[in-house]
Design a protein around this motif. Structure first.
Motif, PDB file in Angstrom:
ATOM      1  N   HIS A 171       5.009  -2.308  -1.156  1.00  0.00           N
ATOM      2  CA  HIS A 171       5.699  -1.101  -0.696  1.00  0.00           C
ATOM      3  C   HIS A 171       5.142  -0.537   0.604  1.00  0.00           C
ATOM      4  O   HIS A 171       5.783   0.303   1.230  1.00  0.00           O
ATOM      5  CB  HIS A 171       5.594  -0.023  -1.774  1.00  0.00           C
ATOM      6  CG  HIS A 171       4.190   0.498  -1.911  1.00  0.00           C
ATOM      7  ND1 HIS A 171       3.192  -0.233  -2.523  1.00  0.00           N
ATOM      8  CD2 HIS A 171       3.606   1.654  -1.472  1.00  0.00           C
ATOM      9  CE1 HIS A 171       2.071   0.450  -2.466  1.00  0.00           C
ATOM     10  NE2 HIS A 171       2.286   1.596  -1.848  1.00  0.00           N
ATOM     11  N   THR A 192      10.010  -3.567  -5.187  1.00  0.00           N
ATOM     12  CA  THR A 192       8.716  -3.211  -5.772  1.00  0.00           C
ATOM     13  C   THR A 192       8.772  -3.212  -7.293  1.00  0.00           C
ATOM     14  O   THR A 192       7.872  -3.737  -7.959  1.00  0.00           O
ATOM     15  CB  THR A 192       8.262  -1.833  -5.260  1.00  0.00           C
ATOM     16  OG1 THR A 192       8.200  -1.848  -3.833  1.00  0.00           O
ATOM     17  CG2 THR A 192       6.894  -1.464  -5.817  1.00  0.00           C
ATOM     18  N   LYS A 225       0.862   1.729  -5.549  1.00  0.00           N
ATOM     19  CA  LYS A 225       1.960   2.575  -5.079  1.00  0.00           C
ATOM     20  C   LYS A 225       1.728   4.032  -5.474  1.00  0.00           C
ATOM     21  O   LYS A 225       1.920   4.941  -4.657  1.00  0.00           O
ATOM     22  CB  LYS A 225       3.304   2.088  -5.626  1.00  0.00           C
ATOM     23  CG  LYS A 225       4.465   2.967  -5.144  1.00  0.00           C
ATOM     24  CD  LYS A 225       5.833   2.342  -5.321  1.00  0.00           C
ATOM     25  CE  LYS A 225       6.909   3.239  -4.706  1.00  0.00           C
ATOM     26  NZ  LYS A 225       8.254   2.649  -4.746  1.00  0.00           N
TER      27      LYS A 225
END
Length: 381
Positions: A56, A71, A93
């Motif tokens: 990401h 993702t 993330k």
């Protein structure tokens, strides 16, 4: 019109690549990581080597710049064989999203490239022992000292603590302003006054360490604040709209793995002179499991896409996806253990590990009771 409601070809290619990687380099070590409660170093190396550990991260910061749907596909495919390993891309993330959303350019340049390269990982520190669902009740404090900030307090339930180098930390900077007095900071493991606590003894995801982290007059430079003072809580809420679908993806992956295991076992297990897959009772269970997995997957992808485009319904969809997918994972893995019978209750098969791993998806990043509150408030607003 054949691709009207289908993942683009590049997303399908990502799925195929991650599945091949997961089958060859992650699955063989999953049971051992669970049994020995050890971090999945093999998975981390494989994911970094293939570039799937933090897809990401934007291209401007040396990352792949993958979208939110790509993702969740990565996380789902890793979780299909090892839920603990799936927390490598998922927590990268979670920890970095506040920086991406609200951080200064200086902060982004200092942190994000190291995550993109795999040199470092990043964790997220919001919860405290007395401030979980009630995050605004946190007691960790940050006080300005010249150009620096001084942090004091303790955070708990920090996924991959001790492995990560960076930590995005929420702390109170103005106790009189409630949630508007919370700010976000980025702490490095080498900062003076930072310490990692002992590892929690958990039901599942045993390959991913969960620890407290402590701040004892921890001094960090002023530029490591995320956004303006007092914006930490709003940044945390915005982050969850992007990351709750990743927990949904982890849950879908666990459920998919359990479904496949159940189907394979049912085809080969013999009772009363035939495979148990020929019994209608088993067929109905498998049909219900598959139906629930497909529904959850669709909602997870929808929620990820909504967050990517800034859809005003993204908060509702993120909570709905996380809630439905995690409830599905718990139900499907429980049924998988039932289909495998006595074998399912042993560690000789992955079903019991999947069942234990599934439970946390109903709890972290907001319990499913909190998710229902978020959804209800969104609908009744």
């Amino acid at each position: 019109m054949s691709d009207l409601y289908n993942l683009p070809e590049d997303h399908q290619d990502i799925r195929a690549a991650v599945r091949e990687l997961a089958e060859g380099a992650i699955k063989p070590f999953a049971a051992d990581c669970d049994e020995k409660e050890r971090y999945p170093v093999e998975a981390q190396k494989a994911l970094i080597d293939a570039g799937f550990h933090a897809v990401h991260i934007p291209e401007a910061y040396e990352g792949m710049g993958a979208d939110a749907v790509a993702t969740v596909v990565v996380i789902e495919e890793v979780a299909r064989v090892c839920a603990s390993s799936a927390l490598i891309p998922a927590v990268n993330k979670l920890g970095s999203m506040p920086i991406i959303l609200s951080g200064s350019e200086e902060l982004k340049q200092a942190v994000l490239p190291s995550i993109a390269s795999g040199e470092a990982m990043i964790s997220y520190a919001l919860s405290e022992r007395e401030a979980g669902s009630d995050a605004a009740a946190m007691r960790t404090r940050a006080k300005a000292d010249g150009d620096d900030w001084i942090l004091n307090g303790t955070k708990c339930w920090i996924t991959n603590a001790g492995v990560s180098s960076w930590y995005t930390v929420m702390a109170v900077t103005d106790p009189d302003k409630g949630s508007r007095g919370i700010s976000a900071f980025v702490v490095h493991a080498d900062d003076e006054g930072f310490q990692v606590g002992t590892k929690e003894r958990k039901l599942g995801i045993k390959g991913s360490p969960t620890r407290e982290i402590h701040f004892d007059n921890c001094r960090i430079p002023g530029w490591r604040i995320v956004g303006e003072p007092g914006t930490g809580y709003s940044t945390a809420l915005a982050t969850l709209e992007h990351t709750r679908p990743t927990i949904g993806a982890q849950a879908v992956g666990i459920a998919q793995g359990a479904l496949e295991l159940s189907v394979d076992y049912a085809k080969h297990r013999q009772q009363f002179g035939k495979a148990i897959a020929q019994f209608q009772a088993i067929q109905f269970m498998i049909a219900d499991m598959a139906m629930a997995v497909e529904a959850a997957r669709t909602l997870v992808y929808q929620a990820a896409a909504a967050a990517e485009r800034g859809d005003p319904r993204s908060s509702f969809l993120a909570s709905a996806a996380k809630c439905l997918a995690s409830d599905t994972a718990m139900s499907v893995t429980t049924d998988a253990v039932q289909i495998l019978g006595g074998a399912g209750y042993t560690r000789d098969f992955a079903a019991e590990r999947m069942m234990r791993d599934a439970k946390i998806t109903q709890i972290y990043e907001g319990t499913n009771q909190i998710q229902r509150l978020v959804m209800a408030r969104s609908l009744l607003r």
